[in-house]
Enzyme design. Structure first.
Site, PDB file in Angstrom:
ATOM      1  N   GLU A 116       0.832  -1.218   0.000  1.00  0.00           N
ATOM      2  CA  GLU A 116       0.000   0.000   0.000  1.00  0.00           C
ATOM      3  C   GLU A 116       0.863   1.263   0.000  1.00  0.00           C
ATOM      4  O   GLU A 116       0.539   2.246  -0.660  1.00  0.00           O
ATOM      5  CB  GLU A 116      -0.943   0.006   1.210  1.00  0.00           C
TER       6      GLU A 116
ATOM      7  N   TYR B 227      -6.778   6.617   4.095  1.00  0.00           N
ATOM      8  CA  TYR B 227      -6.886   5.663   2.985  1.00  0.00           C
ATOM      9  C   TYR B 227      -6.071   4.393   3.286  1.00  0.00           C
ATOM     10  O   TYR B 227      -6.568   3.270   3.174  1.00  0.00           O
ATOM     11  CB  TYR B 227      -6.405   6.306   1.675  1.00  0.00           C
TER      12      TYR B 227
ATOM     13  N   ASP C 117      -9.627   6.922  -2.483  1.00  0.00           N
ATOM     14  CA  ASP C 117      -8.492   7.655  -3.038  1.00  0.00           C
ATOM     15  C   ASP C 117      -8.948   8.223  -4.378  1.00  0.00           C
ATOM     16  O   ASP C 117     -10.142   8.157  -4.718  1.00  0.00           O
ATOM     17  CB  ASP C 117      -7.263   6.740  -3.196  1.00  0.00           C
TER      18      ASP C 117
END
Ligand code: SF4
Length: 379
Positions: A40, A123, A141
């Site tokens: 991520e 996020y 996002d």
């Protein structure tokens, strides 16, 4: 946005599509929170194809969060070198140290604790916690916002006028409570592969029947382009000093900041770099003065001008004027590093520094020819 039966059908269609067509990505084959977290962070500013080799090399070097926490920062940056946005790597390691110190080396399982870690925003926390722990947290996002804006026919700048909050509310409502991790990944996958920023492939879209933008013929114009910040032009000059063995000199971020100035250090990603300054008019003279005062008074080598190097960092368009100076002996600077110009991989350097090194290496042949005709001065 959708009635209850429509919502159920929407979820079913998207999850089925994801199960059948999702890309086979290394971080989708694991539930290891450290691996998911790393992916991520890498994917925040990097395309999937570019991130995969870095992800694999990084995990080979730092297979566990404890290993990452204990590693020298320089080693972490060296494995990140080339990916850009190096604050991600620095924050990743800071968070690894927090996790080891405060959470017994396990990624925390609540939003509150995850958000307290360096480099973790709403996020990233939602993505990791939903995928790894099945928490019911919807991600939002740019990709997901675009998909939802098109589905709902939301016009205007998505980041202003309360639209982002509206989009988050819609993302929360759409989230599948039975499979939040898959759901978030499916939304992201749809945005990355079908509902792309330009030319969305509506004919292949599994949820086209629910899409307002498609019905209204607005798929190509939603979302509206954001007003971009004005580009700032920056001019730098870099000095590549080379000895007869092909070795060069790099300066570290911390020590050289006083010499080069804070702004230049930031542009060089706070990593090892050639002596570099910001210049205004006469780059050669300004660099020579800098070299004489900061590197050594006896520095009198001829500077060979090299082809310009261009590089962009967010809104800044950087032009570097590199100069190569051949010397018999490299100057002695206690905190500098000496290494071969054709192999800077031993220390973390930014892409900008790599480009300057490339320009200096390309000039070697011509420089040698010129030198035979007019020998240069040295230390
Ligand atoms: Fe995006 Fe087109 Fe699907 Fe609408 S129909 S969500 S615009 S790909």
């Amino acid at each position: 946005m959708l009635t209850r039966p429509m919502l159920a059908r929407f979820r079913k269609k998207l999850l089925r599509w994801f199960a059948e067509f999702q890309r086979d990505l290394p971080w989708r084959r694991t539930k290891n929170t450290y691996h998911i977290w790393l992916s991520e962070i890498m994917l925040q500013q990097t395309r999937v194809a570019a991130a995969i080799p870095y992800y694999e090399r990084f995990l080979a070097a730092f297979p566990e969060v404890k290993v990452l926490a204990q590693a020298p920062e320089e080693e972490v940056l060296r494995h990140w070198a080339g990916l850009g946005y190096y604050s991600r790597a620095r924050n990743l390691q800071k968070a690894a140290r927090q996790i080891v110190a405060e959470h017994d080396a396990a990624f925390p399982d609540t939003s509150e604790k995850a958000l307290a870690l360096s480099g973790i925003g709403a996020y990233t926390a939602a993505a990791i916690l939903s995928i790894a722990y099945g928490r019911k947290l919807a991600v939002l996002d740019g990709n997901v916002a675009r998909v939802i804006a098109r589905l709902a026919g939301i016009r205007g700048d998505l980041r202003s006028g309360g639209r982002w909050q509206l989009l988050q509310k819609s993302a929360d409502e759409l989230l599948s409570p039975q499979a939040p991790g898959d759901w978030n990944q499916a939304m992201m996958e749809l945005g990355a592969t079908i509902c792309t920023p330009r030319s969305p492939q509506c004919l292949l879209c599994p949820v086209a029947e629910f899409c307002e933008a498609r019905k209204l013929g607005l798929a190509d114009v939603i979302p509206e382009n954001r007003k971009l910040r004005d580009v700032v032009e920056v001019m730098l000059a870099a000095l590549v000093i080379v000895d007869p063995e092909g070795r060069t000199l790099l300066l570290p971020h911390g020590k050289s900041r006083a010499m080069t100035g804070h702004d230049v250090a930031v542009l060089l990603s706070r990593m090892w770099h050639f002596p570099t300054i910001q210049v205004k008019k006469d780059a050669r003279k300004e660099l020579r003065d800098f070299a004489a005062s900061c590197i050594g008074k006896r520095f009198a080598a001829e500077f060979q001008g090299l082809p310009k190097v261009r590089h962009a960092v967010t809104y800044r368009q950087i032009t570097v004027l590199p100069f190569r100076a051949e010397v018999e002996k490299l100057p002695v600077i206690a905190y500098a590093k000496t290494l071969r110009l054709d192999d800077l991989s031993l220390v973390p350097v930014s892409n900008l520094t790599r480009k300057v090194a490339g320009a200096a290496l390309c000039a070697v042949v011509d420089w040698k020819t010129a030198r035979e005709k007019a020998p240069t001065l040295c230390f």
